[in-house]
Enzyme design. Sequence first.
Site, PDB file in Angstrom:
ATOM      1  CG  HIS A  44      15.058   6.648 -18.068  1.00  0.00           C
ATOM      2  ND1 HIS A  44      16.037   7.397 -16.986  1.00  0.00           N
ATOM      3  CD2 HIS A  44      15.068   5.809 -18.506  1.00  0.00           C
ATOM      4  CE1 HIS A  44      16.601   5.551 -16.993  1.00  0.00           C
ATOM      5  NE2 HIS A  44      15.974   5.314 -17.847  1.00  0.00           N
ATOM      6  CG  HIS A  48      24.043   2.101 -22.606  1.00  0.00           C
ATOM      7  ND1 HIS A  48      23.344   2.722 -22.030  1.00  0.00           N
ATOM      8  CD2 HIS A  48      25.049   2.384 -22.782  1.00  0.00           C
ATOM      9  CE1 HIS A  48      24.593   3.966 -21.191  1.00  0.00           C
ATOM     10  NE2 HIS A  48      25.798   3.721 -21.181  1.00  0.00           N
ATOM     11  CB  SER A  77      19.714   1.274 -24.360  1.00  0.00           C
ATOM     12  OG  SER A  77      19.879   0.623 -22.874  1.00  0.00           O
TER      13      SER A  77
END
Lengths: 355, 355
Positions: free
Chosen positions: B303, B327, B223
């Site tokens: 996250h 990603h 990512s």
Amino acid sequence: VPSSDRRFETAIPVHLQTARSRHKRVSESYRPPHPSFSARFDPKILQVAMAYFGIQYKEWTSAVDTALAHLSASFDGPDGPGHWDRASYVDEMEFVNIVVVAYWDVPEQFERWLNATENRRWWEDEARLSDGIGYFREIYLPRSEDSETIFSHTDKEGLSVLARAMSGEVQEHGYWGSARDRIPLSQVDALEARGSAEVIVDTNSSGRRIRIRPHQNLCIIRSGQDWGETDEAERRMYFEDVEPLLTAGMRFLRDEGRAIGCYSNRFVRMTDRTGQPIAKTYSVSLWRDLSDLERWAESHPTHLAIFVAAVRYFSELGLTAGLRLYHEVSVVRAEDQSFEYVNCHESTGMLAAVP
Amino acid sequence: VPSSDRRFETAIPVHLQTARSRHKRVSESYRPPHPSFSARFDPKILQVAMAYFGIQYKEWTSAVDTALAHLSASFDGPDGPGHWDRASYVDEMEFVNIVVVAYWDVPEQFERWLNATENRRWWEDEARLSDGIGYFREIYLPRSEDSETIFSHTDKEGLSVLARAMSGEVQEHGYWGSARDRIPLSQVDALEARGSAEVIVDTNSSGRRIRIRPHQNLCIIRSGQDWGETDEAERRMYFEDVEPLLTAGMRFLRDEGRAIGCYSNRFVRMTDRTGQPIAKTYSVSLWRDLSDLERWAESHPTHLAIFVAAVRYFSELGLTAGLRLYHEVSVVRAEDQSFEYVNCHESTGMLAAVP
């Protein structure tokens, strides 16, 4: 308790499990991060009635008490609800709204109550247009396969007061999409909205008695908070760290929800039956469909802020937490919804959802 | 552009679309909040090779340059990769790790490269045990149906450099679970892990040459972030509002990821081929399976903090944003994975995932 030693039930009750055409979002090996419970109703209950009765005013008049007394007396009469509660809030137009929610677990009883001469006459009376206050009735009759509940604890609230028992720990919670996975109909149906709501104005009311023609698969969520069992330190933590974010998120939905599929949001303080505040709040919101609710919950900064604060709160307090959370979600067929507004301002409930 | 005027492609390329036994998480009427794009590969590409070559050291020695020169020369030789890039980072044991990632779109070419006498001899040479530095090779050969890519822009990076083109706007992004919905195999498979990884120590290596016996359906994500096109004001905003949260989340995965299914996380700074830093970072992380990655991404405070900051960043900048994100995710069969560590410390890559 090590998670390997925990036993789980599936949230969908056995009698509503069916051959799936749609999968759950998690695998059978998924283990939720903390315990939660669902209400278990008698399998003989096929459908319930949830009725939100509103009284709306800017200045209190005796008509408010008269209306409350009428409701309360009618609930005590034949075919009254199995459970009801009361709350109030001040809305975006600075009107006070008293909201009484009543639950029936036999729809025929509800229909008899609704159509009882005395109740019907009172509701249809032209005097309602000139009482100087507003009234609304928002009625949902979800079938058992249309609804789910989830609780952080095993005390009942709302619809679940009518349940026979609470489940053991359920597997389907703690991930986005778990509400959908708990709704029995999701085993075979995408639960998507179809159609649009429309206004029907009663031509004899000078535009002040308005019904809504509903659309398929509107989603209603009642989501509640109960801090009655928190000690002073925890209560301070709740009101400093969590509640302000909850209030902000609820205000966002109320004021800006239309753009993302939220027709209406009321964040209310519960009261006892005399109107005295108790240590409980809930929000009740109406969504175009469950997917709109899912998108807001899982991706909007206002809800993620609430979610992260709640995760932090419960991970700090662990099993000592006294705060209790629950919700009930239903996806309702068009024929099982009914909305009527009498003398209410234009952003009341579903009135805000229609042109 | 009004969303009703936007046209969308499905992220799964037409030649990999198949009759579904599993539904997408969103309906056909879902519209993503902002444009994103997927790489489109030649339908003749059935499988690719992604190889992560590591060089690990605490003190620089000439062996580092020798190894890099060997790699680089071998890439320029017959059957070299179609694309490769270089990065480095300091790990939790304070070792420098230079990571070279190489991509082949013809697995047979990769196998020939790997087994070329010169390359094989260099890798298997006992001298590698006494060079005073560590080496690793982490190799994945996902089939086309095992992978997905998503980009905030249409410039290629990583595996996608080998693609024929970028797609138009894809529908399946902007919701949790969209990576799964972009992986073609998810049409018919739950992509669940099976089995456990195991250590295989080369008995001729005094325990310093270690292979991993992989398990089914490990998930790898690369990512990336590219701030090369940001102006000074935007770059400051990125490094003040987003990057610190990204760093914190990446550190969480690196140090505490094992408990939630993240075997390894490396957050690296890309360099040019001489080792000079460029304006790009990426994380590469290995997960027990895609569902573990999904759970962290959608529910872990570390996250969600990154996610909310990114949402705010892009909603503030809109189409003027110069920051580029992408990603690539693959869910890899056991037979398509290979891990070998030579003289590396015990928390290197998959070594941290096995007892």
